[in-house]
Motif scaffolding. Structure first.
Motif, PDB file in Angstrom:
ATOM      1  N   SER A 192      -6.856  -0.662   2.576  1.00 26.54           N
ATOM      2  CA  SER A 192      -6.275   0.461   1.835  1.00 26.54           C
ATOM      3  C   SER A 192      -4.746   0.397   1.823  1.00 26.54           C
ATOM      4  O   SER A 192      -4.114   0.801   0.840  1.00 26.54           O
ATOM      5  CB  SER A 192      -6.738   1.788   2.445  1.00 26.54           C
ATOM      6  N   LEU A 193      -4.145  -0.129   2.875  1.00 28.13           N
ATOM      7  CA  LEU A 193      -2.683  -0.190   2.932  1.00 28.13           C
ATOM      8  C   LEU A 193      -2.100  -1.243   2.004  1.00 28.13           C
ATOM      9  O   LEU A 193      -1.006  -1.048   1.457  1.00 28.13           O
ATOM     10  CB  LEU A 193      -2.237  -0.476   4.374  1.00 28.13           C
ATOM     11  N   GLU A 195      -2.768  -1.988  -0.898  1.00 31.27           N
ATOM     12  CA  GLU A 195      -2.687  -1.562  -2.297  1.00 31.27           C
ATOM     13  C   GLU A 195      -1.636  -0.483  -2.518  1.00 31.27           C
ATOM     14  O   GLU A 195      -1.499   0.024  -3.633  1.00 31.27           O
ATOM     15  CB  GLU A 195      -4.056  -1.020  -2.754  1.00 31.27           C
ATOM     16  N   GLN A 196      -0.895  -0.120  -1.484  1.00 30.30           N
ATOM     17  CA  GLN A 196       0.111   0.928  -1.605  1.00 30.30           C
ATOM     18  C   GLN A 196       1.336   0.421  -2.371  1.00 30.30           C
ATOM     19  O   GLN A 196       1.668  -0.769  -2.337  1.00 30.30           O
ATOM     20  CB  GLN A 196       0.529   1.420  -0.219  1.00 30.30           C
TER      21      GLN A 196
END
Length: 308
Positions: A192-193, A195-196
């Motif tokens: 998830s990180l 794609e930040q």
């Protein structure tokens, strides 16, 4: 701007009226600060931390807490009930259970803390690489999935079967069994990180992959890793006790809680105190670590915090 503010003593124009100030119905709450405020906000951390500090104190100062040699044999005084002389009684070989339980605190805490540290370190490295480097993800995680398909206790028993019993080998066996679970947790966070927008900005500015992982990905994985490490610590203590109880852990001459319970199981129905005291210490220790984990989860994750 209002006329009342410009000229406090002036009368309002015709047709207009100034509303009176409403009384404060809800009193302003002062933020709770200091040590007392921390205890009120995070009682589970306070309780778990206090219990853990007491146990660490017992482990460090065991030789000065009225103990004797935990391996000293005295067949003439075997299976004595708890008394003023023998606070926790004696076992089948006349050894003082109080001394053995206090020295056993050292073994459990060393195993728990060491496994939590090494499993977190290894799982963090594997999870960071597998989660960020896309072409390695499938290969690494299939290996981790194959290890996770084996129950941790069975994997630890199989690893101990090919080595000799010692505290170091117990730590190694339990660490290998816990690393796949840590790596999967870290991988999920990294997926998830990566794609930040700030990661995309770092890539666009030409920042190298190792620096992106260290500067932008790693700091954001430390909070969930800290919480997970507390649960690993408690689980490692239980697994160590199980291994020692079935004879696949630490050698019998080492006073661990699992060894003490294993030696007293034959007399459980007539001398339950031999098993009760080490089991009670193990339960309190695991409870303290789990309380710390629950409190850290609430403190580090605002969505889980009470009163939000």
């Amino acid at each position: 701007m209002s006329l009342a503010n410009d000229h406090p003593g002036a009368a309002p124009p015709e047709g207009l009226a100034i509303a009176t100030e409403l009384p404060d119905i809800l009193k302003a709450r002062k933020p709770r600060t200091g040590f007392i405020g921390f205890l009120r906000r995070h009682p589970t951390i306070a309780i778990g931390g206090a219990l853990l500090l007491v146990l660490i104190f017992i482990a460090v100062f065991a030789p000065y807490l009225g103990t004797v040699d935990p391996s000293a044999l005295s067949p003439a005084r075997r299976t004595r009930a708890p008394s003023a002389q023998y606070w926790f009684g004696t076992d089948m070989l006349g050894r003082d259970i109080y001394s053995r339980v206090l020295y056993g605190t050292r073994v459990s805490l060393i195993v728990g803390f060491a496994v939590a540290f090494f499993a977190s370190l290894g799982g963090l490295a594997i999870g960071l690489i597998a989660g960020y480097v896309r072409w390695l993800d499938s290969l690494v995680m299939r290996v981790m999935d194959s290890l996770m398909s084996i129950p941790p206790i069975l994997l630890a028993v199989s690893l101990m079967a090919i080595t000799r019993g010692s505290v170091g080998n117990v730590i190694l066996a339990i660490t290998v069994a816990e690393i796949p679970r840590v790596s999967r947790l870290v991988r999920g966070v990294v997926l998830s990180l990566r794609e930040q927008p700030y990661v995309d900005g770092a890539i666009a500015s030409g920042t190298r992959t190792p620096m992106i992982i260290l500067r932008h990905i790693l700091p954001n994985t430390l909070a969930p890793m800290t919480v997970q490490a507390t649960y690993i610590c408690g689980s490692a203590m239980i697994v160590e006790a199980i291994l020692s109880f079935i004879g696949a852990g630490t050698p019998p001459n080492i006073p661990s809680w699992g060894n003490i319970m294993a030696e007293g199981r034959a007399l459980w129905q007539v001398k339950p105190f031999i098993v009760f005291f080490p089991a009670a210490f193990l339960s309190v220790t695991v409870l303290a670590v789990n309380l710390m984990g629950d409190g850290l989860r609430d403190m580090l994750d605002p969505r889980q915090a009470k009163g939000v």
